[in-house]
Every structure is written in structure tokens, then in C-alpha cells.
Enzyme design. Structure first.
Site, short mmCIF file in Angstrom:
data_model
loop_
_atom_site.label_atom_id
_atom_site.label_comp_id
_atom_site.label_asym_id
_atom_site.label_seq_id
_atom_site.Cartn_x
_atom_site.Cartn_y
_atom_site.Cartn_z
N GLY A 173 0.86 -1.17 0.00
CA GLY A 173 0.00 0.00 0.00
C GLY A 173 0.90 1.22 0.00
O GLY A 173 2.10 1.11 -0.23
N CYS A 174 0.33 2.40 0.26
CA CYS A 174 1.17 3.60 0.17
C CYS A 174 1.87 3.89 1.48
O CYS A 174 2.80 4.67 1.52
CB CYS A 174 0.37 4.79 -0.30
SG CYS A 174 -0.76 5.44 0.91
N ILE A 175 1.37 3.33 2.61
CA ILE A 175 2.08 3.55 3.87
C ILE A 175 2.30 2.22 4.58
O ILE A 175 1.73 1.23 4.20
CB ILE A 175 1.35 4.53 4.82
CG1 ILE A 175 -0.07 4.07 5.14
CG2 ILE A 175 1.35 5.91 4.23
CD1 ILE A 175 -0.75 4.91 6.19
#
Lengths: 105, 426
Positions: free
Chosen positions: A103-105
Site C-alpha cells: 500500500g502507500c504507507i
């Protein structure tokens, strides 16, 4: 006398066991990565998935997601879960020497 | 007269249209095609389920968001005929283009999951990625008086990938304020192997789930919703019963993208990671959620890409080589509940790191840590969106990511995704 380090190139993995450099991947290494993840020995079906993942990632620039694998590799979702139990997306990427889906984080 | 045609007038398409209106030579026209009469401020959707009634401030008539001189066709696109360089509209009219921009976004597809669109849709099965969905969920949340609330991402990629977590943090806060937090079980089921998948984020942020009492089910690939039995089932036959399901359905690109043979399996357009040119099409550029580049589908990304697309449209017109300016830069506020928020800043190569933004040591925003100022920043952003971003006025931030002001945590662990060199060669 040859030792393992003479025949198998030294490879670097991250703390989760993913290859740091995907270019170092070899079919022999796939067996080792699979065994490390509690899968194996690798069957023809496994190889169908691995080959698809490698080729697709080289073409697309990113490892294929689970949906893409199930649609295009010829191995359906149920089988994928049997071949790579728990997390087929992540495990197929690992055995194929590709980075983990993130995911992005 | 030559024609620039832009498909989609969301955040990405509107910014490019307004940029190009200022840049294009006199013998060029700019036409935007979008069937919807209103422009929706999508970040506002996050707050509606918790009682916000901002609908009016979240919407503007589409015509008012486009600069004078930009033509707007209120039409659905049926097909792009890239051989003839024409766009076929729903009414069968054909619109010729010299340069085309695809900015048709991503769309939730609950129909992709068996059982989701059954009798219980918008009753015990909800989503908050559309205005209608967020409004229905607001009613359901007001009526919810206890039980298990399950938030599930069906599959990646999704628009605004942190929104589901933000939504859970806000839900924790919402039920605390209603005094019934002890009667509500919050569960997060994700297809990824954690709530946070990047090493630094996971180190720095994992406390948040414990602190807020959110339980986590990982590597859960939802295969089916059993609406009558109120159970979500995964492909590997795990079952999670729920009282209220908040799903983030599969996201796909616009239907005309696949109909035109321009999309991947999810109808996102294969796009050069750095020039934003559609792979194999010299006169088509792609930006925002519609592209398949490996960064977040988010407004900030579209904003940074818009500068690159505008520049490369001009270079194409002038016959110059393209700028390889896009680095996947994203910059997002993350609501963490209780009037606080975090800020993250990252690109294709560098994961979110702690520090300050945009000014080193000063901020005013703190990266990867909660602060009230970040929350105010998120709220204040709506004004900037309507008044600075959409009209393509300069913003005081760079479109490329900067390492200044960031603390390098384990930077030696940062790797390039497998990729560009090979992809460019392919």
C-alpha cells in the site's frame, strides 16, 4: 571441492525474505525461497504462476496483483490459494523474486 | 484549428484543461468531455458518514471550474478510435483530436464482488467513495448502536489508499463521542499483509491500531458477500461476520478505456512512469487515477502530474523531446481522529519518512506524526482546491519530491521497484 557459495551466487534478501535485487533470481533460488516460505516442492502449476509473474513484471514494471494473476496466468483463485496458502499475492511475488505488493504507507 | 481533447473533468482533467488554456498557441482549441454537471470535492466524502453536512461546499457547477475559453461537452465517451484520432461520444458523434488527454479516473465497482449488490446494499453493506454512498452510510452510522463494524478493501489499487484507515480512526472517535465505543467492535480486513506495509510507516504508526482498539485481519481477499448471513467470505474460505460492512469495492478505470483496447485488466491505461505518455501512443497522455503508474491514486499525485503533462503537451506541439519529470510524488494528509492528522510525502522510490513539510525544521506540517495543525491543513485544503489547484494557479510546493526536511530512516533499505529501466526497454 565446490561449496554452495561457488555455485549459488550470493543473494541479498530483506528482513521479510524478499529478494533485494530481482535480477539475481534463478529457478534454483525459487525452490529455496519457496522452501523458506514453507511451500514446496514446486509443482508444474507453481511454475505456471511463477513464469507468468516474472514475465508480467518485466513487461508492466510492477509485480502483478492477485486478480491479474488469477485472470491471466491460467491458474484460478481457488488453486492459487492451494498453491500458495494464506497470501498467494505476496508468496507468488516472493518465490518469483519480485518485491512485495504494498500500500502507500 | 487544432484540437486538444481531454476526457474527464475531475481533479486531473480540470487542472490540465486550465493549464493548457493559458499555454496553448492561438490556433489550438481545448475541449473537455465529461457527462456530469457538477465537480465533486472528493476528500470531503470521508467526513460525511460521521455527520458532516458539507455537500453544498463539496460541489460546484462544472462550468465554473473551467476557465473561459475551455469548451465543455456534457457527454459520455463511448470509444477512443486512436487510428482515426477521434473520440466517439455516446450520441455517436465523433470528435477529432490532435492531442488527447485521458483523465477519466477510477470508479468503484461493487458489481465485481458476488453478493455485494444484493438486497442489503446501502442497508447493511455500504461504501463511502460516492456521494450517494457516503450519504447512506451517514444514516447507517447515526442509527448504529453496537456490534461489529467491518471495513474491507476488496483489492488494490484503490483511490486514496489511506482513506479506509482514516475512516476507521474517525469511526473510533465518532463512537467515543457518542459514548458507545465499548459496544462497537472495529475490524479492518485488508488484502495486504498489514495495515501499514512500508517499513518506516509500520514502525512509526503501528501503535495507532492498538491505541484505537482496531483489530486486523490481513491477506484477506474478499471473494463473496453473504448479505443474508451478514458474513464476508474470502477466497481461502475465511469468514468474518459483521453487523455493518463498509466495503471499499474493486476500483476500475472508465469503461471506454477497455472498450478502446487502451487499458490493462482493471481498465487503467499503461503509462510511461516519467513522461505520462500512454505506452505506444505518441499523441495520448494520461494522468490521475486513470493511469496505471505505481503510485497512489490521489489528487496530490494528479496535481504534480498535471505540470508534467502540460509541459509535455507543449513539447509535443513544438516537436521537442519529452520531459521525464514525473516521479510519482504524492503528498497526503491522514486524519487520525480527535482533531489530529498526519502528513505523508513520498514517491516511486522513497517511502514516507518523518520530518517537516514543506519547510525543513519549520513545517508548518509534521510528517508521519500526529498534529492538530495537519488536521487544520486538511480542512483548509478545500479552499485551496477550488481557488488555487483547479484554476491551475501556482502552489508553493514542488511537483518533484524533495528529501530536504526529512529524517533518513534506514535509507539504505530504500530500493527501486523492479522496473523502469526494463519497462522502458520493453
Amino acid at each position: 571441492m565446490t561449496t554452495m557459495t561457488d555455485t549459488v551466487p550470493e543473494v541479498e534478501t530483506n528482513e521479510e525474505g524478499f529478494l533485494v535485487n530481482s535480477d539475481q533470481w534463478t529457478p534454483e533460488l525459487a525452490e529455496a525461497l519457496a522452501a523458506d516460505a514453507g511451500i514446496g516442492p514446486l509443482t508444474e502449476k507453481h511454475w505456471q504462476v511463477i513464469t507468468f509473474c516474472r514475465e508480467d513484471a518485466a513487461q508492466q514494471g510492477t509485480p502483478p496483483g492477485l486478480r491479474r494473476i488469477s485472470k491471466l496466468s491460467g491458474v484460478n483463485m481457488k488453486e492459487l490459494y492451494q498453491l500458495f496458502p494464506k497470501g498467494p499475492g505476496k508468496l507468488a511475488a516472493k518465490v518469483s523474486g519480485l518485491p512485495k505488493p504494498q500500500g502507500c504507507i | 484549428m487544432k484540437n486538444l481533447v481531454i476526457l474527464g473533468a475531475g481533479t486531473a482533467g480540470t487542472m490540465v484543461a486550465n493549464h493548457m488554456r493559458k499555454k496553448l498557441p492561438k490556433d489550438w482549441s481545448t475541449t473537455v468531455v465529461d457527462p456530469s454537471p457538477t465537480h465533486l470535492y472528493q476528500p470531503g466524502l470521508l467526513f460525511l458518514p460521521f455527520g458532516a453536512r458539507d455537500e453544498e461546499k463539496m460541489q460546484r457547477p462544472r462550468g465554473k471550474t473551467l476557465l473561459r475559453g475551455v469548451n465543455w461537452l456534457q457527454q459520455e465517451v463511448q470509444l477512443v478510435d486512436s487510428d482515426e484520432k477521434e473520440v466517439v461520444l455516446a450520441n455517436e458523434e465523433r470528435l477529432a483530436y490532435d492531442l488527447l488527454v485521458i483523465a477519466s479516473g477510477s470508479h468503484t465497482r461493487p458489481d465485481e464482488t458476488p453478493g455485494m449488490l444484493g438486497d442489503h446494499w446501502r442497508d447493511s453493506v455500504h461504501e463511502f467513495y460516492t456521494l450517494e454512498g457516503a450519504q447512506h452510510l451517514r444514516r447507517a452510522m447515526a442509527d448504529f448502536d453496537g456490534g461489529r463494524l467491518l471495513v474491507n478493501i476488496v483489492e488494490m489499487p484503490i483511490k486514496c489508499p489511506v482513506a479506509p484507515l482514516e475512516w476507521l480512526f474517525l469511526a473510533d472517535d465518532f463512537f467515543k463521542k457518542r459514548g458507545i465505543r465499548d459496544r462497537v467492535e472495529l475490524v479492518y480486513a485488508t488484502p495486504l499483509d498489514g495495515a501499514f506495509t512500508k517499513p518506516v510507516c509500520s514502525d512509526v504508526l503501528n501503535y495507532m491500531l492498538d491505541e484505537k482498539g482496531i483489530s486486523l485481519e490481513t491477506e484477506f481477499n474478499a471473494g463473496e458477500v453473504d448479505g443474508d448471513g451478514r458474513t464476508l467470505r474470502s477466497y481461502d474460505e475465511r469468514e468474518i461476520p459483521y453487523d455493518l460492512l463498509v466495503s471499499i469495492p474493486t476500483h476500475m478505470g472508465a469503461e471506454f478505456v477497455s472498450a478502446s483496447g487502451l487499458g490493462d485488466d482493471l481498465a487503467f491505461v499503461p503509462t510511461d512512469h516519467h513522461t505520462m505518455q500512454a505506452v505506444g501512443h505518441d499523441n495520448i497522455f494520461v494522468l490521475g487515477d486513470a493511469s496505471n503508474v505505481p503510485t497512489s491514486k490521489a489528487g496530490s499525485v494528479a496535481h504534480f502530474q498535471a505540470d508534467v503533462v502540460a509541459e509535455n503537451l507543449m513539447r509535443t506541439i513544438e516537436g521537442r523531446s519529452l520531459e521525464r519529470g514525473s516521479d510519482g510524488h504524492a503528498n497526503c494528509f491522514i486524519e487520525s481522529g480527535d482533531g489530529k492528522a498526519l502528513l505523508i510525502d513520498f514517491n516511486y522510490y522513497v517511502e514516507p519518512l518523518p520530518g517537516h513539510y514543506p519547510l525543513p525544521g519549520v513545517g508548518p506540517f509534521t510528517l508521519l506524526s500526529e498534529s492538530r495543525r495537519n488536521h487544520w491543513g486538511k480542512l483548509a485544503f478545500r479552499w485551496a482546491y477550488w481557488n488555487t489547484l483547479l484554476p491551475a494557479r501556482p502552489m508553493p510546493v514542488s511537483n518533484r519530491m524533495s528529501m530536504v526536511g526529512k529524517r533518513s530512516v534506514k535509507l539504505e533499505d530504500q530500493k527501486k521497484p523492479i522496473e523502469d529501466s526494463k519497462r522502458q526497454a520493453a
